[in-house]
Design an enzyme around this catalytic site. Structure first.
Site, mmCIF file in Angstrom:
data_model
loop_
_atom_site.group_PDB
_atom_site.id
_atom_site.type_symbol
_atom_site.label_atom_id
_atom_site.label_comp_id
_atom_site.label_asym_id
_atom_site.label_seq_id
_atom_site.Cartn_x
_atom_site.Cartn_y
_atom_site.Cartn_z
ATOM 1 N N HIS A 342 0.833 -1.199 0.000
ATOM 2 C CA HIS A 342 0.000 0.000 0.000
ATOM 3 C C HIS A 342 0.869 1.252 0.000
ATOM 4 C CE1 HIS A 342 -3.246 2.774 1.523
ATOM 5 N NE2 HIS A 342 -3.885 2.084 0.599
ATOM 6 N N CYS A 343 2.005 1.198 0.658
ATOM 7 C CA CYS A 343 2.885 2.363 0.757
ATOM 8 C C CYS A 343 3.486 2.774 -0.582
ATOM 9 C CB CYS A 343 4.029 2.088 1.729
ATOM 10 S SG CYS A 343 3.513 1.660 3.402
#
Length: 353
Positions: A342-343
């Protein structure tokens, strides 16, 4: 534009994307020695999985070889027609935190705009970051998109929404003096609600040990649908993260959604976060979390870390996303850099291929 004219809201991540933003890894301070080639392998796995479902806009630092990156993708069997590569100055891979945060017009649903927040590498921890801070403006100019400057520091990994006007965040990040020391909690809340179109903010407390962002929400608690929240817990009271995760869990249990109803809370065990040796900033812990998944068009990319729990987690995601493929990707080499799937991703809207 007056407040009454501003008719935008940040959509939930499951809202159909036009593309995903990624940055090819090249920062030798984040990925020293053989760490770079190891994280490149993770990237190839992620791009290979993702490009089968939606286009990818891949940014390659101008000091790196775009040709070499292209050849690596082709040699891996990736359809290069699904990957638009742009060479420009970038500082690191964390597209979620520095990339454009899109909002959708509430009346004209095919109209999207970029909210441009200041990015300071989590309190100026890792200079330089000025090139990454310019990326929302680059996207707005390059793709001819409406663009709103907020004049406030905020990272995409610090916020999570159900698309219905509810936002999750943490006090340890948004109220940290290394972001917006001259703003009060009320002023921060007002700005976030305005630009992201939120009706209510649910404030959790602290994040994971080893999370150099000071505690991003996308390692803690995420929406699975409009009224279901997945939250990480630690089973062992002696775990370094036990207290913080329990405190956040209790807050969520007493919180209510846009209709005034309590959320359906799904808990997941935290994988092993203590590593052999240390990361580049000297931490013995990494923010390994199943909450750092990415919902894309017809697929969920799920980071895997711990064979004790991986299959159980895959089954839960298949249950909640029956219309999407769930693809697990080994992310130990990625999270060593203190972030996961997600980062490094950011969903994009209103972009014509």
């Amino acid at each position: 534009m007056t407040s009454t004219d501003y008719r935008y809201r940040m959509p939930a991540e499951w809202h159909p994307h036009s593309a995903t933003q990624l940055h090819w890894p090249s920062n030798r301070e984040t990925w020293p020695g053989e760490r770079l080639s190891r994280v490149e392998s993770v990237y190839l796995n992620i791009i290979d999985a993702l490009h089968r479902y939606e286009p990818i806009i891949l940014l390659v630092d101008e000091d790196s070889s775009e040709k070499t990156v292209r050849e690596k993708l082709i040699n891996y069997g990736i359809d290069i027609g699904m990957v638009q590569i742009y060479s420009l100055p970038i500082d690191d891979v964390w597209a979620r935190d520095c990339g454009p945060i899109f909002v959708q017009h509430l009346d004209k649903l095919d109209r999207y705009a970029i909210t441009d927040w200041e990015y300071n590498a989590w309190g100026e921890k890792y200079p330089p970051f000025d090139s990454d801070n310019k990326l929302p403006e680059w996207f707005a100019e390059n793709f001819n998109l409406e663009h709103f400057n907020t004049n406030m520091v905020l990272e995409g990994g610090s916020i999570e929404t159900n698309g219905e006007g509810i936002l999750l965040t943490t006090e340890s990040v948004l109220l940290n003096e290394n972001r917006n020391p001259n703003l009060t909690k009320a002023e921060i809340e007002k700005t976030v609600k305005h630009y992201l179109g939120m009706d209510k903010i649910i404030w959790l407390k602290n994040g994971l040990a080893g999370d150099d962002t000071d505690g991003h929400i996308d390692d803690l608690s995420r929406f699975l649908n409009r009224n279901t929240i997945l939250t990480m817990i630690a089973d062992d009271p002696n775990d370094i993260n036990y207290k913080a995760l329990q405190e956040n869990y209790e807050i969520l249990k007493s919180s209510t959604d846009q209709d005034g109803n309590h959320f359906n809370i799904i808990t997941l065990p935290l994988p092993k976060t203590k590593i052999e040796g240390t990361t580049v900033d000297g931490s013995e812990y990494v923010p390994a979390s199943y909450a750092n998944f990415y919902i894309a068009n017809n697929v969920v990319l799920l980071p895997l870390y711990d064979k004790r729990y991986d299959e159980e987690v895959m089954d839960i995601f298949r249950e909640f996303f029956p219309d999407r493929d769930v693809i697990g990707i080994e992310c130990a080499d990625l999270v060593w850099g203190q972030g996961s799937i997600h980062c490094i991703t950011q969903q994009l809207y209103g972009i014509k291929s």
